[in-house]
Design a protein around this motif. Structure first.
Motif, PDB file in Angstrom:
ATOM      1  N   MET A  52     -22.385   4.023  12.839  1.00  0.00           N
ATOM      2  CA  MET A  52     -20.918   4.164  12.822  1.00  0.00           C
ATOM      3  C   MET A  52     -20.272   2.842  13.216  1.00  0.00           C
ATOM      4  O   MET A  52     -19.267   2.428  12.632  1.00  0.00           O
ATOM      5  CB  MET A  52     -20.463   5.275  13.768  1.00  0.00           C
ATOM      6  N   ALA A  69     -20.604   0.504  10.375  1.00  0.00           N
ATOM      7  CA  ALA A  69     -19.684   0.897   9.302  1.00  0.00           C
ATOM      8  C   ALA A  69     -18.263   0.481   9.639  1.00  0.00           C
ATOM      9  O   ALA A  69     -17.503   0.049   8.766  1.00  0.00           O
ATOM     10  CB  ALA A  69     -19.749   2.403   9.081  1.00  0.00           C
ATOM     11  N   GLU A  71     -15.939  -1.908   7.463  1.00  0.00           N
ATOM     12  CA  GLU A  71     -14.637  -1.414   7.019  1.00  0.00           C
ATOM     13  C   GLU A  71     -13.538  -2.376   7.430  1.00  0.00           C
ATOM     14  O   GLU A  71     -12.640  -2.700   6.648  1.00  0.00           O
ATOM     15  CB  GLU A  71     -14.398  -0.032   7.606  1.00  0.00           C
ATOM     16  N   ARG A 101     -13.616  -5.317   5.293  1.00  0.00           N
ATOM     17  CA  ARG A 101     -13.049  -5.053   3.969  1.00  0.00           C
ATOM     18  C   ARG A 101     -11.526  -5.063   4.029  1.00  0.00           C
ATOM     19  O   ARG A 101     -10.847  -5.598   3.164  1.00  0.00           O
ATOM     20  CB  ARG A 101     -13.552  -3.708   3.439  1.00  0.00           C
ATOM     21  N   ARG A 145      -8.981  -7.557   2.175  1.00  0.00           N
ATOM     22  CA  ARG A 145      -7.878  -7.058   1.356  1.00  0.00           C
ATOM     23  C   ARG A 145      -6.566  -7.687   1.803  1.00  0.00           C
ATOM     24  O   ARG A 145      -5.748  -8.094   0.992  1.00  0.00           O
ATOM     25  CB  ARG A 145      -7.802  -5.536   1.475  1.00  0.00           C
ATOM     26  N   THR A 156      -0.651   3.094  -2.241  1.00  0.00           N
ATOM     27  CA  THR A 156      -0.551   3.437  -0.822  1.00  0.00           C
ATOM     28  C   THR A 156      -0.687   4.934  -0.578  1.00  0.00           C
ATOM     29  O   THR A 156      -1.042   5.361   0.523  1.00  0.00           O
ATOM     30  CB  THR A 156       0.780   2.971  -0.192  1.00  0.00           C
ATOM     31  N   THR A 199     -15.222   6.894   5.239  1.00  0.00           N
ATOM     32  CA  THR A 199     -15.028   5.705   6.082  1.00  0.00           C
ATOM     33  C   THR A 199     -16.254   4.801   6.086  1.00  0.00           C
ATOM     34  O   THR A 199     -16.221   3.731   6.678  1.00  0.00           O
ATOM     35  CB  THR A 199     -14.703   6.101   7.537  1.00  0.00           C
ATOM     36  N   ARG A 200     -17.332   5.242   5.457  1.00  0.00           N
ATOM     37  CA  ARG A 200     -18.562   4.434   5.397  1.00  0.00           C
ATOM     38  C   ARG A 200     -18.988   4.300   3.941  1.00  0.00           C
ATOM     39  O   ARG A 200     -19.600   5.190   3.372  1.00  0.00           O
ATOM     40  CB  ARG A 200     -19.674   5.078   6.218  1.00  0.00           C
ATOM     41  N   ARG A 201     -18.668   3.165   3.339  1.00  0.00           N
ATOM     42  CA  ARG A 201     -18.876   2.971   1.906  1.00  0.00           C
ATOM     43  C   ARG A 201     -20.334   3.137   1.506  1.00  0.00           C
ATOM     44  O   ARG A 201     -20.650   3.652   0.424  1.00  0.00           O
ATOM     45  CB  ARG A 201     -18.347   1.586   1.500  1.00  0.00           C
ATOM     46  N   GLY A 219      -5.563   6.155   3.278  1.00  0.00           N
ATOM     47  CA  GLY A 219      -5.283   5.452   2.036  1.00  0.00           C
ATOM     48  C   GLY A 219      -6.499   4.904   1.325  1.00  0.00           C
ATOM     49  O   GLY A 219      -6.371   4.203   0.321  1.00  0.00           O
ATOM     50  N   ALA A 258      -7.559   5.244  -2.819  1.00  0.00           N
ATOM     51  CA  ALA A 258      -7.229   4.356  -3.937  1.00  0.00           C
ATOM     52  C   ALA A 258      -8.362   3.368  -4.217  1.00  0.00           C
ATOM     53  O   ALA A 258      -8.417   2.789  -5.291  1.00  0.00           O
ATOM     54  CB  ALA A 258      -5.940   3.593  -3.635  1.00  0.00           C
TER      55      ALA A 258
END
Lengths: 379, 167
Positions: free
Chosen positions: A139, A142, A146, A149, A153, A350, B88-90, B124, B127
């Motif tokens: 976790m 991850a 995340e 990422r 973005r 969104t 939440t964990r790709r 979100g 998407a």
């Protein structure tokens, strides 16, 4: 332990039977006998308390449901064939049974099936702790991935934003500078009327740049505001949008399909519908036209289509038109900021939706903007 | 009443056990207890599908198996598989797609569904899902074991399909 050599003592159970009884009473193992009808005929040991004599075995031993034919087939197989199901915990509501290993075999001597129920080893506690730690590590990893990422973005957004500012605002800035130079030239030449006219141009260009900056800032803030999801009637929203639009004579908007309740951000849906309809009118190439706004609910999404009978958008432009400050306005058409569709795309993203364009002027007129809108979000 | 065996597959921590407990007990426990081996639940579909009453015997498996689960005795005679991932964990979503391929190879003709779980903390992310897992994609459910969203629907629709196809 009884002395097996003492022939004068009363018959005592053998050590094996004594040990077996002890283990069964302690819930270490249990035995269930059942026939070809899969009805329990006998049971032994605390671990078999989940089933009752006379009941179908699978009423309570639900781990064997679906395996009935495999169990029955054991009777025709050579000795040694078993069905082995390790580490099963039957969850019976608030009465979860201990984790056990089930072994089913055909017991030829009694012409019945025998199921050995043995408590699974207590190393499961250590395994459980190890799994917990492994999960915590996964976790955490991850979360790092995340966050990376999201950061990537955000950096891409920043780069796009910087690119738009440097590229799309450079041209009007340059035009503003030229206009100012023209004013100076006119003043140097004593031509006050020309200077006044140039100043009018400067004023118009600065107003336009101000609009562009405002639009860009609004664009950047889409999805960052604390918009709240609420239950809305989409039929009311689309009706209100259509009512509020100032359509040129000759244009009409038809609302069709099924517009259900959604749990979503009201302002987002309003913005998207409004921009798409206005865009369809603005880029129409005829004095009259029709825009159809339709909705079709599916299990988790609402599919909304805004279709017009305008000139269409060539496939090569389908991505470009969704970028900030891009417009396919033809000469003579009123210029906008070129942000409408960019707003639409960003707003749809969104709320977790998707936007696609279906149009090819080479085959037929018209454009369809196809939205898939989640029927329920938590914003 | 007809009873059919269905499997819950997926990496550890994606919410398989939480989905099972939400489905059967209508409860969510935030304390995580990893599944060792398999936990087996009975879920009676209510109201019953048009085709008739049915119970699903839900096998909630240990996520450590990975693709080796397909050769394990736990999978024997399974009518369907729900393959679960954590939005939440790709990496768990990539695993979902691999597990689905593995299930279809090992058990051709059986029913399968992809469950993208933990939508309550998706923020979100929908998407950015690949098309195969997007909202509205066929055979995909977006669920939250915490809130219960879509959990029952996924299993009830599976039950109806199992009956309709005679699995």
């Amino acid at each position: 332990m009884p002395d097996l050599q003492d022939a004068d003592s009363a018959p005592q159970p053998s050590p094996l039977l004594t040990a077996g009884r002890l283990l069964a009473e302690r819930g270490i193992y249990g035995l269930v006998w059942f026939g070809r009808d899969l009805v329990v005929s006998a049971r032994y040991g605390r671990l078999t308390d989940f089933c009752e004599v006379g009941d179908p075995l699978t009423d309570n031993c639900i781990a064997l449901i679906g395996l009935e034919d495999d169990v029955l087939a054991l009777a025709g197989q050579p000795p040694g064939h078993v069905i082995d199901i390790p580490a099963v915990a039957i969850m019976a509501g608030d009465r979860d049974l201990p984790r056990v290993n089930l072994t089913v075999f055909w017991h030829a001597e009694s012409s019945s099936f025998l199921m050995l129920v043995a408590r699974a080893t207590s190393r499961s506690e250590m395994e459980g702790e190890l799994s917990k730690q492994m999960r915590a590590r996964l976790m955490a990893e991850a979360e790092v991935v995340e966050k990376s990422r999201q950061l990537a973005r955000a950096n891409r957004d920043l780069e796009d934003f910087a690119g738009v500012i440097s590229h799309d605002l450079k041209a009007p800035m340059r035009a503003l500078r030229f206009a100012a130079e023209d004013v100076r030239a006119s003043l140097d030449a004593g031509d006050i009327d020309a200077a006044r006219q140039r100043l009018d141009e400067v004023e118009a260009r600065t107003r336009r740049m101000s609009s562009m900056m405002t639009a860009l800032l609004d664009y950047a803030s889409v999805g960052r505001k604390s918009d709240v999801a609420e239950t809305i009637e989409t039929a009311e929203i689309v009706a209100e949008v259509v009512r509020s639009l100032l359509l040129p004579d000759g244009f009409r908007v038809d609302v069709t399909g099924t517009w259900p309740q959604l749990r979503t951000v009201r302002a987002a849906l309003d913005l998207v519908l409004r921009n798409l309809i206005e865009n369809a009118v603005k880029h129409h190439d005829r004095a009259s036209g029709r825009i159809e706004v339709s909705a079709r609910p599916e299990s988790e999404i609402l599919v909304i289509v805004v279709a017009d009978d305008g000139p269409g958008i060539a496939p090569v432009h389908h991505e470009t038109v969704l970028l900030p400050f891009r417009t396919l306005a033809r000469p003579g058409q009123a210029e906008g900021t070129g942000m409408g569709l960019a707003f639409v795309k960003r707003t749809v993203a969104t709320v977790g939706g998707r936007l696609a364009i279906r149009s090819d002027p080479a085959t037929r007129r018209g454009t369809e903007f196809v939205l898939t809108w989640p029927r329920s979000i938590d914003a | 009443m007809i009873a059919r065996k269905v499997m819950l597959l997926g990496e550890i921590g994606v919410g398989k056990s939480s989905l099972a407990r939400r489905l059967v007990l209508d409860r969510f426990d935030s304390d995580y207890l990893p599944t060792i081996g398999v936990n087996v639940y009975r879920y009676e579909v209510k109201p019953p599908p048009a085709q008739g009453p049915i119970s699903l015997i839900v096998w909630d498996t240990d996520g450590n198996f990975g693709e080796s689960i397909f050769s394990h005795v736990y999978m024997k005679q399974a009518a369907a598989a729900f393959i679960v991932g954590d939005i939440t964990r790709r990496a768990t979503l990539d695993t979902m797609l691999r597990l689905r391929s593995g299930f279809r190879d090992a058990f051709p003709g059986r029913y399968d569904a992809l469950i993208v779980n933990k939508m309550d903390i998706a923020a979100g992310e929908e998407a950015h899902l690949p098309d195969a897992l997007a909202v509205g994609a066929p055979g995909v459910y977006h669920t939250s074991a915490k809130t219960g969203d879509n959990v029952r629907r996924a299993f009830d629709e599976a039950a109806a399909t199992i009956l309709r196809r005679g699995l």
